[in-house]
Design a protein around this motif. Structure first.
Motif, PDB file in Angstrom:
ATOM      1  N   PHE A  31      42.221  45.018  42.880  1.00  0.00           N
ATOM      2  CA  PHE A  31      43.108  45.308  41.777  1.00  0.00           C
ATOM      3  C   PHE A  31      43.988  44.117  41.507  1.00  0.00           C
ATOM      4  N   LEU A  32      44.102  43.707  40.265  1.00  0.00           N
ATOM      5  CA  LEU A  32      44.888  42.546  39.879  1.00  0.00           C
ATOM      6  C   LEU A  32      46.077  43.015  39.104  1.00  0.00           C
ATOM      7  N   ASP A  33      47.249  42.755  39.636  1.00  0.00           N
ATOM      8  CA  ASP A  33      48.481  43.146  38.960  1.00  0.00           C
ATOM      9  C   ASP A  33      48.969  41.912  38.212  1.00  0.00           C
ATOM     10  N   PHE A  34      48.948  42.068  36.896  1.00  0.00           N
ATOM     11  CA  PHE A  34      49.338  40.931  36.079  1.00  0.00           C
ATOM     12  C   PHE A  34      50.829  40.738  36.040  1.00  0.00           C
ATOM     13  N   ASN A  35      51.551  41.697  36.486  1.00  0.00           N
ATOM     14  CA  ASN A  35      53.023  41.571  36.482  1.00  0.00           C
ATOM     15  C   ASN A  35      53.571  41.009  37.804  1.00  0.00           C
ATOM     16  N   SER A  36      52.741  40.821  38.774  1.00  0.00           N
ATOM     17  CA  SER A  36      53.228  40.321  40.087  1.00  0.00           C
ATOM     18  C   SER A  36      53.506  38.819  40.004  1.00  0.00           C
ATOM     19  N   PRO A  37      54.288  38.330  40.975  1.00  0.00           N
ATOM     20  CA  PRO A  37      54.597  36.884  40.953  1.00  0.00           C
ATOM     21  C   PRO A  37      53.359  36.020  41.152  1.00  0.00           C
ATOM     22  N   ALA A  38      52.350  36.611  41.725  1.00  0.00           N
ATOM     23  CA  ALA A  38      51.147  35.800  41.970  1.00  0.00           C
ATOM     24  C   ALA A  38      50.205  35.827  40.794  1.00  0.00           C
ATOM     25  N   LYS A  39      50.759  36.236  39.672  1.00  0.00           N
ATOM     26  CA  LYS A  39      49.931  36.396  38.481  1.00  0.00           C
ATOM     27  C   LYS A  39      49.275  35.068  38.098  1.00  0.00           C
ATOM     28  N   THR A  40      50.043  34.140  38.099  1.00  0.00           N
ATOM     29  CA  THR A  40      49.537  32.864  37.604  1.00  0.00           C
ATOM     30  C   THR A  40      48.450  32.309  38.507  1.00  0.00           C
ATOM     31  N   SER A  41      48.740  32.393  39.821  1.00  0.00           N
ATOM     32  CA  SER A  41      47.764  31.849  40.772  1.00  0.00           C
ATOM     33  C   SER A  41      46.450  32.583  40.692  1.00  0.00           C
ATOM     34  N   VAL A  42      46.597  33.862  40.488  1.00  0.00           N
ATOM     35  CA  VAL A  42      45.356  34.662  40.410  1.00  0.00           C
ATOM     36  C   VAL A  42      44.575  34.268  39.188  1.00  0.00           C
ATOM     37  N   ILE A  43      45.316  34.118  38.154  1.00  0.00           N
ATOM     38  CA  ILE A  43      44.639  33.773  36.904  1.00  0.00           C
ATOM     39  C   ILE A  43      43.969  32.403  37.039  1.00  0.00           C
ATOM     40  N   LYS A  44      44.724  31.496  37.683  1.00  0.00           N
ATOM     41  CA  LYS A  44      44.146  30.192  37.846  1.00  0.00           C
ATOM     42  C   LYS A  44      42.917  30.241  38.717  1.00  0.00           C
ATOM     43  N   GLU A  45      43.034  30.985  39.831  1.00  0.00           N
ATOM     44  CA  GLU A  45      41.883  31.088  40.722  1.00  0.00           C
ATOM     45  C   GLU A  45      40.726  31.732  39.985  1.00  0.00           C
ATOM     46  N   THR A  46      41.102  32.667  39.198  1.00  0.00           N
ATOM     47  CA  THR A  46      40.042  33.357  38.452  1.00  0.00           C
ATOM     48  C   THR A  46      39.362  32.427  37.500  1.00  0.00           C
ATOM     49  N   LYS A  47      40.186  31.616  36.894  1.00  0.00           N
ATOM     50  CA  LYS A  47      39.595  30.660  35.969  1.00  0.00           C
ATOM     51  C   LYS A  47      38.660  29.704  36.697  1.00  0.00           C
ATOM     52  N   SER A  48      39.145  29.281  37.909  1.00  0.00           N
ATOM     53  CA  SER A  48      38.308  28.327  38.667  1.00  0.00           C
ATOM     54  C   SER A  48      37.043  28.998  39.148  1.00  0.00           C
ATOM     55  N   ASP A  49      37.204  30.168  39.631  1.00  0.00           N
ATOM     56  CA  ASP A  49      36.027  30.914  40.111  1.00  0.00           C
ATOM     57  C   ASP A  49      35.062  31.184  38.954  1.00  0.00           C
ATOM     58  N   SER A  50      35.653  31.538  37.866  1.00  0.00           N
ATOM     59  CA  SER A  50      34.773  31.818  36.728  1.00  0.00           C
ATOM     60  C   SER A  50      34.066  30.566  36.252  1.00  0.00           C
ATOM     61  N   GLN A  51      34.783  29.524  36.359  1.00  0.00           N
ATOM     62  CA  GLN A  51      34.138  28.291  35.964  1.00  0.00           C
ATOM     63  C   GLN A  51      33.024  27.961  36.937  1.00  0.00           C
ATOM     64  N   PHE A  52      33.310  28.302  38.246  1.00  0.00           N
ATOM     65  CA  PHE A  52      32.291  28.049  39.251  1.00  0.00           C
ATOM     66  C   PHE A  52      31.092  28.959  39.050  1.00  0.00           C
ATOM     67  N   ASN A  53      31.411  30.165  38.796  1.00  0.00           N
ATOM     68  CA  ASN A  53      30.321  31.140  38.662  1.00  0.00           C
ATOM     69  C   ASN A  53      29.661  31.081  37.298  1.00  0.00           C
ATOM     70  N   LYS A  54      30.340  30.441  36.364  1.00  0.00           N
ATOM     71  CA  LYS A  54      29.789  30.433  35.014  1.00  0.00           C
ATOM     72  C   LYS A  54      28.466  29.712  34.996  1.00  0.00           C
ATOM     73  N   ASP A  55      28.425  28.711  35.925  1.00  0.00           N
ATOM     74  CA  ASP A  55      27.177  27.996  35.980  1.00  0.00           C
ATOM     75  C   ASP A  55      26.104  28.812  36.654  1.00  0.00           C
ATOM     76  N   LEU A  56      26.628  29.602  37.597  1.00  0.00           N
ATOM     77  CA  LEU A  56      25.666  30.433  38.337  1.00  0.00           C
ATOM     78  C   LEU A  56      25.152  31.607  37.498  1.00  0.00           C
ATOM     79  N   CYS A  57      26.102  32.348  36.845  1.00  0.00           N
ATOM     80  CA  CYS A  57      25.694  33.598  36.114  1.00  0.00           C
ATOM     81  C   CYS A  57      26.601  33.746  34.924  1.00  0.00           C
ATOM     82  N   PRO A  58      26.113  34.040  33.813  1.00  0.00           N
ATOM     83  CA  PRO A  58      26.962  34.245  32.632  1.00  0.00           C
ATOM     84  C   PRO A  58      27.787  35.516  32.790  1.00  0.00           C
ATOM     85  N   ASP A  59      28.960  35.494  32.082  1.00  0.00           N
ATOM     86  CA  ASP A  59      29.865  36.661  32.173  1.00  0.00           C
ATOM     87  C   ASP A  59      29.225  37.897  31.554  1.00  0.00           C
ATOM     88  N   THR A  60      28.501  37.625  30.576  1.00  0.00           N
ATOM     89  CA  THR A  60      27.895  38.797  29.907  1.00  0.00           C
ATOM     90  C   THR A  60      26.954  39.517  30.832  1.00  0.00           C
TER      91      THR A  60
END
Length: 920
Positions: A31-60
């Motif tokens: 569960f990702l709480d967007f209101n928590s102080p770690a919001k930004t880090s999560v989002i950033k990690e998510t972005k990095s992970d998504s970028q990593f995985n984007k090559d592996l598998c499309p989001d769709t």
């Protein structure tokens, strides 16, 4: 504010529906709480992970590979993943699953964040709107609070008190309605006792009105359980009330009560059952007739036959003895009268009272017409039932064994029944007439034959002494004629009536008016009004007006010649036998009046009563007539003898004859106490006078009845027979005086002595002598002795002037015959002898005129013509002989021989003429 919340929720819901986001528990590490102080880090990690995985598998593809169950609202991912392990706890598998889930979560979070970022400006706008809306809601809330505060103050100040009053009033009305309903229910429960009381008091209309009203009320309160049960009870009470109405209606059949019947009709009218009530009433009348008949018959059936009471009505009637028949018939007719009177009063009630006064009320008019037609049509039906019951009783009961008075009473009762039937419905009661006709005819013939035998005994024991009756006596004073008095008098006064019993019909008609409220026509006082004591004998000369209080004007006119009882000349001479004949006539006429079908038999029997009396008088007191030739002469040229011969052939039984003579009677024999040979009593002259005068009186009474008898019969042959009877036999009664008194006259004078004295007279004298012959004195002395003996008889019985005249006329005829016979005995006669003959006859006739007070002696010319014939010449003598056949051939021959003594040729010629006349 609520509207704003709803709009926000709809927006989120629409976004969710447009892009499916898997649901992850808040406790899940994914569960990702967007209101928590770690919001930004999560989002950033998510972005990095998504970028990593984007090559592996499309989001769709990742989103597409997410299971559908993760998108459900009521889904628990943790429990689902744990259940998915299915007991397999391999670390590698768990890590692989965790890696997949994390990658999916990262894609989903990325997608969500991307969507939020895309809609952030729109969200800010909506948030601003929400703040504005919240401000508006705050103001609205403040306004509402102020309004409520003001309303609270108004409620406390004004509304609470008024609404309290209204509430209390409403509760009061509800309570009052409830109390009214409870009282109504209580009244309904108490109505039954009141209904019973009203019905017992006969207030049928009020009871039915109350009952119908209660039923309507119960229908309005049927929602109450107790009232629903009461409705059934009221229906039962209505049925009971109708039964009591029917019971009261049945009582009307025996005793009509106008007030009760009016209440019954009003009650049935309220029920709408007037036609049904009329049908039921006629059923009650029919039942009343049959049940009453059975009850009366059961009452008179003898005790030994009570076990047979279940037999049919006809067989029960056979059990009634002769001694109980009249009482039973009277009781039956009295009971039927009550029923008929009640029905007649019902008809009269409906003719006067109308329940429908509105011509526009079609149904009521139809009911009235139906009721009237029903009443009229049932008249004949009810009368048929009644006369059939009476006819069965008469047919099966032993009527022929009754005494005559009892039988006559039965006929009287049936006659009244027939009159009532004619008045009730115009019926001729043919069934009753038929039931009694045959028995009456047989009974009457048998009774009449016994009365003839009784009459023979009376005649054979009759001393022919006068019965002392009152001077104004006639047959109407006899008890047997009391019921016929008005009828006979009216018939004799007014001969133009078509029916002589019209007076009886007017007297006896109107039974329903005469006995409308009390008594019956069959009560003892009405059924036999002649039970008063008879008073016909002469007891006191001062009491000379028999029945003057009861006699009417016609009766006084009829007896006008009998008012003076002090005059013995007006005394009526009749015998006990005469009274017996008149009594029989009264009984016969009563039977004929009561049963017109046997009038022919009654007429024959009335004739035979008179004929037998006539025959007895003639046979008793003409037996001493000298010769048959004289008898025929005295009987007015065979008139009386022909009548006697006819009577003897039709009525007198010959003991030596072998033919059937069941309807004939033996000839009477005169009583040995009657002496007809005593010269001191003038050869039974008193008995002869009584017998002849009683016969004449009987003939007068028959003449008095002539008009009534004539109107009783309707057959032309019977009328012709009646006319012959009166012209040939009744009129003959006065003529019987002649032969009866002739017998006395011929025995008073000793004709042999006188003829012997006349034969000694010398008729050949030459000179006319001034002194009559001696035989004239002897002749006159015989007449003087007759007068003295007649005065002695007159001192015992009154001898009327008619009788005295008849006696002197008979004596004059006898004297004339003696003179002619004595003169014819003269062989020779001179002119002086002829003068002596005239002198002797004239002298005797002058003395007889003084002695008898008769100025014109009959048969005087008979003697004078014979004496004068001596002076006729030969030519005139022949024509004189031819014109005087009243003289015997001996007397004519004596005249011829004496007159033509010297002329043999002429004498022989006249002798031949006389012999030729005698042979004719």
């Amino acid at each position: 504010m609520d509207d704003l919340k709803l709009k926000f929720l709809d927006l989120i819901h629409n976004q969710r529906n447009s892009q499916k986001v898997p649901i992850i528990d808040a406790d899940s590490p994914l569960f990702l709480d967007f209101n928590s102080p770690a919001k930004t880090s999560v989002i950033k990690e998510t972005k990095s992970d998504s970028q990593f995985n984007k090559d592996l598998c499309p989001d769709t593809d990742v989103l597409d590979n997410i299971e559908e169950i993760y998108f459900r609202e009521d889904f628990s991912p943790s429990r689902y993943e744990l259940e998915k392990l299915d007991g397999s706890l391999e670390m590698e598998v768990i890590e692989n699953n965790l890696h997949v889930l994390q990658s999916q979560l990262a894609v989903v979070s990325k997608k969500v964040l991307h969507m939020i970022l895309e809609n952030q400006s729109l969200c800010q706008k909506e948030f601003n709107k929400m703040q504005d809306l919240q401000q508006l809601l705050s103001e609205t809330l403040l306004t509402c609070q102020n309004a409520r505060s003001n309303l609270g103050k108004g409620q406390k100040s004004f509304t609470t008190a008024s609404l309290g009053i209204l509430r209390n009033y409403s509760r009061r009305k509800i309570v009052q309605d409830l109390l009214r309903s409870l009282n109504t229910i209580k009244t309904l429960l108490q109505t039954e006792a009141k209904l019973v009381k009203l019905l017992d008091e006969g207030s049928f209309s009020e009871a039915i009105s109350l009952l119908l009203e209660c039923q309507q009320v119960a229908l309005n309160y049927k929602h109450f359980q107790c009232v629903a049960a009461l409705s059934g009870k009221l229906q039962d009470t209505l049925v009971m009330a109708e039964e009591q109405l029917d019971v009261a209606l049945a009582k009307i059949c025996y005793e009509f009560d106008s007030e009760v019947y009016t209440k019954l009709q009003a009650a049935y009218s309220q029920l709408g059952k007037r036609r049904i009530a009329m049908d039921q009433l006629h059923m009650h009348y029919t039942s009343a007739i049959h049940s009453s008949a059975f009850n009366v018959i059961h009452e008179f059936v003898s005790l030994d036959n009570l076990q047979n009471c279940k037999k049919p009505f006809a067989q029960l009637c056979q059990q009634i003895g002769s001694d109980k028949l009249i009482a039973c018939l009277l009781k039956l007719c009295q009971t039927f009268w009550l029923i008929l009177r009640s029905y007649n009063q019902v008809v009269q009630w409906h003719n006067v009272n109308q329940f429908c006064n509105n011509d526009n009320d079609f149904e009521q008019n139809i009911n009235e017409q139906y009721i009237k037609q029903k009443l009229e049509s049932s008249l004949g039906k009810l009368w048929h039932d009644i006369q059939s019951r009476v006819s069965v009783l008469i047919t099966n009961a032993s009527v022929v064994n009754l005494k005559f008075d009892d039988f006559l009473q039965v006929l009287s009762i049936l006659h009244k029944v027939a009159q009532i039937g004619e008045e009730f419905c115009g019926s001729d009661s043919a069934e009753i007439q038929t039931s009694i006709r045959g028995q009456s005819s047989h009974y009457f013939r048998k009774y009449h034959l016994s009365r003839l035998e009784e009459l023979r005994l009376f005649l054979e024991n009759e001393a022919w002494n006068p019965c002392p009756v009152k001077p104004n006596f006639n047959l109407l004073h006899l008890q047997e004629f009391r019921n016929l008095r008005n009828i006979v008098q009216q018939a004799s006064v007014n001969k133009s009536h078509k029916r002589s019993d019209s007076v009886a019909s007017t007297v006896s008609s109107g039974y329903f008016n005469r006995f409308a409220f009390k008594g019956t026509p069959f009560d003892d006082s009405e059924s036999d009004p002649s039970q008063t004591e008879e008073d016909i004998l002469l007891a006191d000369e001062k009491n000379d007006g028999y029945g003057t209080e009861e006699s009417d004007d016609e009766d006084k006119k009829y007896h006008n010649s009998h008012i003076n009882s002090k005059s013995r000349k007006n005394v009526i001479l009749l015998t006990n036998t005469t009274l017996t004949v008149l009594r029989h006539c009264g009984r016969y006429l009563q039977m004929s009046r009561l049963l017109r079908s046997i009038t022919t038999d009654v007429l024959i029997c009335l004739k035979q009563l008179f004929e037998y009396y006539l025959y007895a008088v003639c046979k008793f007191f003409t037996v001493d007539l000298p010769t048959l030739t004289q008898c025929n002469t005295l009987y007015s040229v065979q008139k009386i003898s022909a009548v006697l011969k006819r009577i003897e052939d039709n009525l007198i039984r010959d003991e030596n004859s072998s033919e059937n003579a069941s309807n004939k009677v033996m000839a009477p024999v005169i009583s040995p106490t009657v002496d007809l040979k005593d010269p001191e009593n003038l050869f039974g002259l008193s008995e002869r006078i009584v017998s002849v005068e009683s016969l004449i009186f009987l003939a007068d009474q028959y003449n008095f009845l002539r008009d009534y008898i004539s109107h009783l019969i309707s057959d032309e042959n019977d009328k012709h027979s009646l006319e012959l009877f009166y012209s040939q036999e009744i009129s003959l009664a006065v003529e019987v005086r002649k032969p009866v008194y002739e017998c006395v006259a011929r025995q008073i004078i000793d004709s042999k002595l006188i003829l012997n004295l006349m034969s000694k007279v010398n008729w050949e004298v030459k000179d006319v002598m001034c002194q009559h012959s001696q035989y004239v004195d002897v002749f006159f002395r015989e007449l003087q002795i007759f007068v003295m003996r007649l005065e002695k008889i007159n001192a015992v019985i009154p001898v009327s002037k008619d009788v005295i005249n008849c006696l002197w006329h008979s004596l004059a005829e006898v004297m004339a015959e003696i003179f002619v016979e004595g003169f014819s005995n003269a062989k020779k006669c001179s002119n002086g002898g002829r003068a002596l003959m005239q002198l002797d006859f004239t002298q005797l006739m002058s003395k007889v005129e003084v002695l008898s007070s008769i100025k014109s002696i009959p048969k005087r010319d008979y003697v004078e013509a014979y004496v004068k014939a001596y002076y006729l010449p030969e030519t005139a003598l022949q024509s004189w002989i031819q014109s005087h056949p009243e003289y015997s051939s001996k007397q004519l021959l004596a005249l011829v021989n004496c007159t033509l003594y010297n002329n043999k040729k002429a004498r022989q010629k006249l002798v031949t003429l006389i012999e030729d006349m005698d042979r004719r």
